[in-house]
Scaffold this active site. Structure first.
Site, mmCIF file in Angstrom:
data_model
loop_
_atom_site.group_PDB
_atom_site.id
_atom_site.type_symbol
_atom_site.label_atom_id
_atom_site.label_comp_id
_atom_site.label_asym_id
_atom_site.label_seq_id
_atom_site.Cartn_x
_atom_site.Cartn_y
_atom_site.Cartn_z
ATOM 1 N N ARG A 165 2.350 17.823 -12.735
ATOM 2 C CA ARG A 165 1.260 16.953 -12.026
ATOM 3 C C ARG A 165 0.587 17.946 -11.345
ATOM 4 N NH1 ARG A 165 3.312 13.890 -15.088
ATOM 5 N NH2 ARG A 165 3.635 11.703 -14.850
ATOM 6 N N SER A 237 1.687 6.112 -11.178
ATOM 7 C CA SER A 237 2.670 6.690 -10.153
ATOM 8 C C SER A 237 1.897 7.116 -8.955
ATOM 9 C CB SER A 237 3.087 7.686 -10.947
ATOM 10 O OG SER A 237 3.899 7.405 -11.781
ATOM 11 N N GLU A 333 1.118 11.659 -5.410
ATOM 12 C CA GLU A 333 0.562 12.180 -6.775
ATOM 13 C C GLU A 333 -0.995 11.936 -6.664
ATOM 14 O OE1 GLU A 333 2.126 10.918 -10.621
ATOM 15 O OE2 GLU A 333 -0.233 11.286 -11.060
HETATM 16 N N1 EPU Z 1 13.977 2.889 -12.157
HETATM 17 C C1 EPU Z 1 14.656 2.372 -11.058
HETATM 18 N N2 EPU Z 1 14.062 1.101 -10.681
HETATM 19 C C2 EPU Z 1 13.009 0.458 -11.204
HETATM 20 C C3 EPU Z 1 12.249 1.055 -12.019
HETATM 21 C C4 EPU Z 1 12.971 2.588 -12.383
HETATM 22 O O1 EPU Z 1 15.590 2.653 -10.487
HETATM 23 O O2 EPU Z 1 12.448 -0.516 -10.707
HETATM 24 C C5 EPU Z 1 14.485 4.226 -12.489
HETATM 25 C C6 EPU Z 1 15.153 3.908 -13.810
HETATM 26 O O3 EPU Z 1 16.368 4.355 -13.819
HETATM 27 C C7 EPU Z 1 14.233 4.779 -14.836
HETATM 28 C C8 EPU Z 1 13.818 5.615 -14.049
HETATM 29 O O4 EPU Z 1 13.303 4.964 -12.832
HETATM 30 O O5 EPU Z 1 15.055 5.524 -15.804
HETATM 31 C C9 EPU Z 1 12.622 6.523 -14.614
HETATM 32 O O6 EPU Z 1 11.473 5.334 -14.833
HETATM 33 P P1 EPU Z 1 10.079 5.843 -15.790
HETATM 34 O O7 EPU Z 1 10.633 6.320 -17.156
HETATM 35 O O8 EPU Z 1 9.156 4.551 -15.678
HETATM 36 O O9 EPU Z 1 9.925 7.099 -15.349
HETATM 37 P P2 EPU Z 1 9.383 7.571 -13.875
HETATM 38 O O10 EPU Z 1 9.879 9.032 -13.846
HETATM 39 O O11 EPU Z 1 9.524 6.583 -12.818
HETATM 40 C C10 EPU Z 1 7.254 9.253 -14.762
HETATM 41 C C11 EPU Z 1 5.937 9.425 -14.623
HETATM 42 C C12 EPU Z 1 5.231 8.230 -15.264
HETATM 43 C C13 EPU Z 1 5.444 8.317 -16.987
HETATM 44 C C14 EPU Z 1 7.057 7.941 -17.094
HETATM 45 C C15 EPU Z 1 7.303 7.803 -18.258
HETATM 46 C C16 EPU Z 1 5.893 10.571 -12.486
HETATM 47 C C17 EPU Z 1 5.351 10.578 -11.163
HETATM 48 N N3 EPU Z 1 5.681 9.486 -13.083
HETATM 49 O O12 EPU Z 1 7.657 7.936 -14.230
HETATM 50 O O13 EPU Z 1 3.837 8.619 -15.187
HETATM 51 O O14 EPU Z 1 4.889 7.242 -17.381
HETATM 52 O O15 EPU Z 1 7.555 8.978 -16.223
HETATM 53 O O16 EPU Z 1 7.216 9.217 -18.808
HETATM 54 O O17 EPU Z 1 6.133 11.683 -13.060
HETATM 55 C C18 EPU Z 1 1.747 8.290 -13.662
HETATM 56 O O18 EPU Z 1 1.834 9.608 -13.317
HETATM 57 O O19 EPU Z 1 0.781 7.499 -13.248
HETATM 58 C C19 EPU Z 1 2.916 7.551 -14.764
HETATM 59 C C20 EPU Z 1 2.975 6.340 -14.715
#
Ligand code: EPU
Length: 337
Positions: A165, A237, A333
């Site tokens: 990012r 995010s 971010e």
């Molecule tokens: N989780 C929880 N509680 C919740 C929701 C999620 O514990 O209520 C945990 C789950 O275990 C899940 C993990 O968080 O496995 C990861 O969730 P997710 O797959 O949604 O990925 P993320 O790491 O939270 C990142 C990016 C997103 C992108 C997703 C999918 C960043 C800051 N964010 O989120 O990007 O869509 O991966 O690849 O790296 C954005 O940048 O605007 C964005 C949405």
């Protein structure tokens, strides 16, 4: 002749729908228009704010400067062979329309980045990423104008210093370079990346591994947990997933066996910020009209008439609670203006 509007509300131009006023506002449809405005004695000394669709900014106060709304369009193939196609795309092109176009042409590389809000010109700034792909994997060059010299710049992928990012446009060249075009290298052969989470299962249900099906599965996953800014204003995010030392990660794992960790290398590990916020008990937490999203706590939302400051105050509460409970400092971010 460029038309500069005065005292304009930026509410329609940021996905948090924050209602603040900018002193001056201009739409830029070509490189020449950009040079013209940057060279205009009336405006050139003013603070500048570059906007695509405003999907990664938090506006916290009236903006006493010039907003440049980037609307340079166009998708042009500039080279191709049997394996690859090189495409030059205007900064103002809507990102997801471009992804859709590539999928229709059978050009592979950015399908996992389907439905990310924003413009093509914004995608290199924070090196957008999702579902195992970062846009840097497909960027050849980034072109634009240097605001001081008014000369065209052209940076190679390496020059852009892409990170998680992050890029040169967010760091040392922030405010100095305005991006006008991004040049992508896409694959004519199908080289799918299905390793992230439950994408593979989703694809198996649809039957065939194709660009169209990957796009469909990603769109379904995103729609199931991320709020559409048109319905509930947000900027995706809000925080990055923090990177911590492996020793610290091991300690946390002992105390919280369910913590979600993504090992990076022999020294560092990325922690799921969504997990941290969730397990700090903040899912759905509301402060004034600013709310932490119920399905993806990494996303802060404006559920009414939140000001930028309200969102920032909510973010501060999150930072404090996560620090208190896990001794981890989250980093924003979204760009605060
Ligand atoms: N989780 C929880 N509680 C919740 C929701 C999620 O514990 O209520 C945990 C789950 O275990 C899940 C993990 O968080 O496995 C990861 O969730 P997710 O797959 O949604 O990925 P993320 O790491 O939270 C990142 C990016 C997103 C992108 C997703 C999918 C960043 C800051 N964010 O989120 O990007 O869509 O991966 O690849 O790296 C954005 O940048 O605007 C964005 C949405």
């Amino acid at each position: 002749m460029l038309q500069v509007e005065r005292a304009i509300s930026l509410k329609p131009y940021n996905t948090f729908a924050i209602d603040i006023v900018a002193d001056y506002f201009v739409r830029i449809k070509s490189e020449n228009e950009l040079i013209e405005i940057l060279n205009n004695p009336q405006y050139k000394a003013l603070p500048r704010l570059i906007l695509g669709t405003g999907s990664n900014v938090l506006l916290t106060a009236a903006f006493h400067g010039l907003v440049l709304k980037m609307e340079i369009s166009g998708i042009e193939v500039i080279a191709e062979n049997e394996q690859h196609v090189i495409v030059r795309v205007g900064a103002g092109q809507d990102w997801d329309n471009f992804v859709e176009y590539c999928v229709k042409q059978n050009w592979c590389g950015i399908e996992n980045l389907s439905l990310i809000p924003g413009t093509v010109g914004a995608c290199p700034v924070q090196n957008i990423g999702a579902y195992g792909v970062e846009v840097k994997d497909c960027i050849e060059k980034v072109e634009g104008i240097d605001c001081t010299t008014l000369k065209i710049f052209s940076l190679s992928n390496e020059d852009c210093q892409f990170g998680y990012r992050s890029s040169i446009f967010k760091k040392s060249m922030a405010g100095q370079y305005v991006i006008t075009h991004v040049i992508f290298k896409l694959n004519k052969q199908l080289t799918p990346i299905l390793s992230y989470g439950n994408i593979k299962d989703g694809i198996e249900k649809t039957g065939v591994v194709s660009l169209e099906n990957i796009r469909k599965v990603i769109i379904d996953i995103r729609n199931s947990k991320l709020p559409d800014p048109k319905d509930v204003p947000n900027a995706g995010s809000f925080f990055k997933n923090p990177v911590i030392a492996n020793i610290k990660a091991e300690k946390l794992k002992k105390k919280w066996p369910n913590i979600v960790l993504y090992p990076i290398d022999c020294e560092t590990t990325k922690v799921s910020a969504a997990w941290l916020i969730d397990n700090a008990g903040l899912k759905g937490f509301t402060y004034k009209d600013a709310k932490i999203h119920d399905r993806q706590p990494l996303v802060l939302t404006n559920i009414g008439n939140a000001s930028g400051q309200d969102i920032l105050d909510l973010a501060t509460i999150v930072l404090q609670k996560v620090k208190e409970k896990f001794d981890i400092e989250l980093e924003m971010e979204v760009n605060k203006v």
